[in-house]
Scaffold this motif. Structure first.
Motif, PDB file in Angstrom:
ATOM      1  N   SER A 374       0.814  -1.219   0.000  1.00 39.81           N
ATOM      2  CA  SER A 374       0.000   0.000   0.000  1.00 39.81           C
ATOM      3  C   SER A 374       0.846   1.267   0.000  1.00 39.81           C
ATOM      4  O   SER A 374       0.305   2.372   0.071  1.00 39.81           O
ATOM      5  CB  SER A 374      -0.930   0.009   1.222  1.00 39.81           C
ATOM      6  N   SER A 377       0.149   3.566  -3.128  1.00 40.89           N
ATOM      7  CA  SER A 377      -1.210   4.114  -3.072  1.00 40.89           C
ATOM      8  C   SER A 377      -1.326   5.215  -2.029  1.00 40.89           C
ATOM      9  O   SER A 377      -2.080   6.177  -2.204  1.00 40.89           O
ATOM     10  CB  SER A 377      -2.216   3.002  -2.770  1.00 40.89           C
ATOM     11  N   ASN A 452       1.273  -3.351  -6.106  1.00 44.78           N
ATOM     12  CA  ASN A 452       0.769  -1.991  -5.933  1.00 44.78           C
ATOM     13  C   ASN A 452       0.959  -1.157  -7.195  1.00 44.78           C
ATOM     14  O   ASN A 452       0.166  -0.254  -7.480  1.00 44.78           O
ATOM     15  CB  ASN A 452       1.451  -1.321  -4.755  1.00 44.78           C
ATOM     16  N   VAL A 466      -7.000   2.221   1.746  1.00 47.26           N
ATOM     17  CA  VAL A 466      -5.774   1.737   1.102  1.00 47.26           C
ATOM     18  C   VAL A 466      -5.116   0.638   1.922  1.00 47.26           C
ATOM     19  O   VAL A 466      -4.695  -0.390   1.391  1.00 47.26           O
ATOM     20  CB  VAL A 466      -4.788   2.908   0.890  1.00 47.26           C
ATOM     21  N   SER A 470      -7.838  -2.312   0.026  1.00 45.84           N
ATOM     22  CA  SER A 470      -7.465  -2.131  -1.375  1.00 45.84           C
ATOM     23  C   SER A 470      -7.178  -3.473  -2.046  1.00 45.84           C
ATOM     24  O   SER A 470      -6.847  -4.472  -1.387  1.00 45.84           O
ATOM     25  CB  SER A 470      -6.249  -1.215  -1.486  1.00 45.84           C
TER      26      SER A 470
END
Length: 532
Positions: A374, A377, A452, A466, A470
């Protein structure tokens, strides 16, 4: 109520990317959404099958003592505890840590409605898990007992209210932690420490409950007394569903709804103050000009990424809880022999299993502590700064890998040393115990960055979206889990072969996979990063 419903719907649609997937004309985006939906469906089926099998085994034991009602009581308690445990450290992010705070608070609706919509978002996420666990248990109960038609109606009605009160209790603790920490200058660090203390306290308390009583062994009425004493709503639930009683059902629903309304109203009165305290920065001392220090681009990126990681309590807790559990377990095994532990949980060969599987067990915790899945993101709408910076994009990606390794390698190595002492492993087993988790740490970090890059989410309003919900986190965790399960199956199927040779082969394969992924980042990483 219409305001609460609309806010909740918008938040859920944006959290899972459903709104974009439903309205986009990009074929690639639709394909990604379809693949992700298929993966989630497979995961749901796996959890449901496991729940059904576990419930069926318990039902056979409860059937012998004539207490089938304990099945629903135990499974309800399990889902409530898990919902409470997981909500403690994500409540603050959902309630206060969303970027569109100014936009939402400027709407002509009461603050209590905003709070209610946020709590309902937590409720919807936990209800999904509750259904996956409780529905198979309800089916097993129906097969064994063959109840009246009212059972099915009461079961479905009560199912909707099971996660509500545990979520509210956990949210109160999360809100209190956020409010207390907002009184101090280092609010984020205080919040992180308090949340860790609460989580570790719950873990220790749960272990004491499981270890003190023999209720889990003899399956007697003592188990029911323990569950009903610790969680009185379980008694109301069992009376309503198993005995078809309207009074306990109405009492169960009323308690849940009143707690929800009361909590939303009270928190709504202090909501703005808590949010202001959490988002206000404090100057610890007067600024003085000092000589500027320079460092290499990679080191600067690494420091920046590490500061970003530490600044988010939710990020640290979600990715660090696995390492905490691993460290606590390793320390505990220094004082509790594996032979005694095996006798306690009725697995005589536990010591042999741990000695053989220890590298993969440690690696499992490493896989669960992936920060890189993550990291890209979380850049969100600030990603353009990195994209336009005059540094190698490979350095940017590897700095995120380095932070992941910083989180996993030190704790896993310390835990492995303690496991060597407690398990009294030989030199070959000790070497494998050190090397295998190290390779899996590199695998997890590299896989997280690649996934990612392929499945970014840069349009989030809350970090929870996130960090916990996600697609990249789900895919990375699923592939990591598969990479652990397959070697475990091989070890069991080839039990007649030397386990060290199998682990050595697994390590060589995973090392080759890491080399391929590192080469992929070198060749394709910059192109994928610039395309974000």
């Amino acid at each position: 109520m219409i305001n609460i419903w609309r806010l909740t719907k918008i938040q859920l649609l944006s959290s899972f990317g459903l709104n974009k997937a439903l309205h986009t004309r990009d074929v690639k985006e639709r394909r990604k959404f379809l693949l992700l939906s298929s993966g989630i469906l497979i995961g749901v089926v796996m959890i449901a099958v496991f729940s059904f099998g576990y419930s069926f085994m318990m039902a056979q034991a409860f059937e012998q003592i004539g207490r089938m009602d304990l099945l629903l009581a135990v499974m309800m308690a399990v889902t409530s505890i898990i919902g409470f445990f997981t909500t403690i450290y994500k409540a603050s992010g959902v309630l206060f840590g969303f970027k569109d705070y100014d936009l939402v608070m400027s709407l002509p609706i009461p603050t209590s409605h905003v709070v209610a919509s946020r709590v309902l978002q937590l409720y919807a996420l936990n209800l999904f898990f509750t259904v996956m666990v409780m529905l198979p248990a309800g089916v097993v109960y129906a097969i064994k007992v063959n109840p009246q038609a009212l059972y099915y109606l009461f079961f479905l009605i009560a199912l909707m209210f099971i996660p509500l009160l545990p979520i509210i209790a956990a949210t109160i603790i999360g809100a209190l932690i956020s409010w207390i920490s907002s009184r101090f200058k280092a609010s984020r660090m205080i919040s992180l420490i308090l949340t860790m203390v609460v989580i570790i306290g719950v873990m220790i308390g749960s272990s004491r409950i499981n270890g003190n009583e023999q209720a889990l062994v003899d399956m007697s009425t003592q188990m029911a007394d323990m569950i009903f004493k610790l969680y009185p709503l379980a008694a109301m639930y069992v009376d309503a569903v198993c005995s078809y009683r309207m009074g306990p059902l109405l009492l169960f629903i009323t308690n849940s709804m009143l707690a929800f309304i009361l909590f939303s109203t009270i928190l709504g009165t202090r909501y703005k103050a808590i949010h202001t305290g959490l988002t206000t920065s404090h100057a610890s001392r007067k600024y003085t000009m000092k000589p500027l220090k320079t460092s290499s681009p990679f080191r600067a990126l690494y420091k920046k990424e590490l500061r970003r990681y530490i600044s988010s309590p939710l990020y640290v807790l979600n990715t660090g809880i696995g390492m905490i559990i691993l460290l606590v377990t390793s320390i505990a095994l220094l004082f509790i022999s594996t032979e005694k532990l095996g006798q306690l949980i009725e697995i005589p060969q536990l010591s042999d299993y741990l000695s053989k599987m220890a590298p993969l067990v440690v690696s499992l915790f490493v896989i669960l502590s992936c920060t890189a899945s993550s990291a890209i993101s979380l850049e969100g709408n600030n990603l353009w700064i990195l994209k336009s910076s005059p540094v190698s994009k490979k350095s940017i990606l590897l700095s995120k890998v380095a932070v992941n390794l910083t989180v996993t390698i030190p704790v896993s190595m310390i835990s492995c040393v303690m496991l060597m002492i407690s398990l009294r492993t030989g030199w070959i087993e000790s070497l494998l115990l050190l090397v295998i988790p190290l390779i899996y740490a590199c695998y997890s970090a590299l896989m997280g960055v690649i996934v990612n890059l392929k499945l970014p989410n840069l349009e989030w309003t809350s970090e929870v979206t996130v960090i916990k919900q996600s697609a990249s986190v789900f895919v990375s965790m699923f592939t990591g889990f598969i990479s652990i399960v397959v070697p475990c199956v091989v070890l069991f199927l080839l039990s007649h072969v030397n386990g060290n040779l199998i682990l050595l082969g697994i390590g060589a394969i995973m090392l080759a996979v890491c080399s391929v992924m590192y080469r992929y980042i070198q060749i394709k990483g910059e192109k994928l990063f610039q395309a974000l």
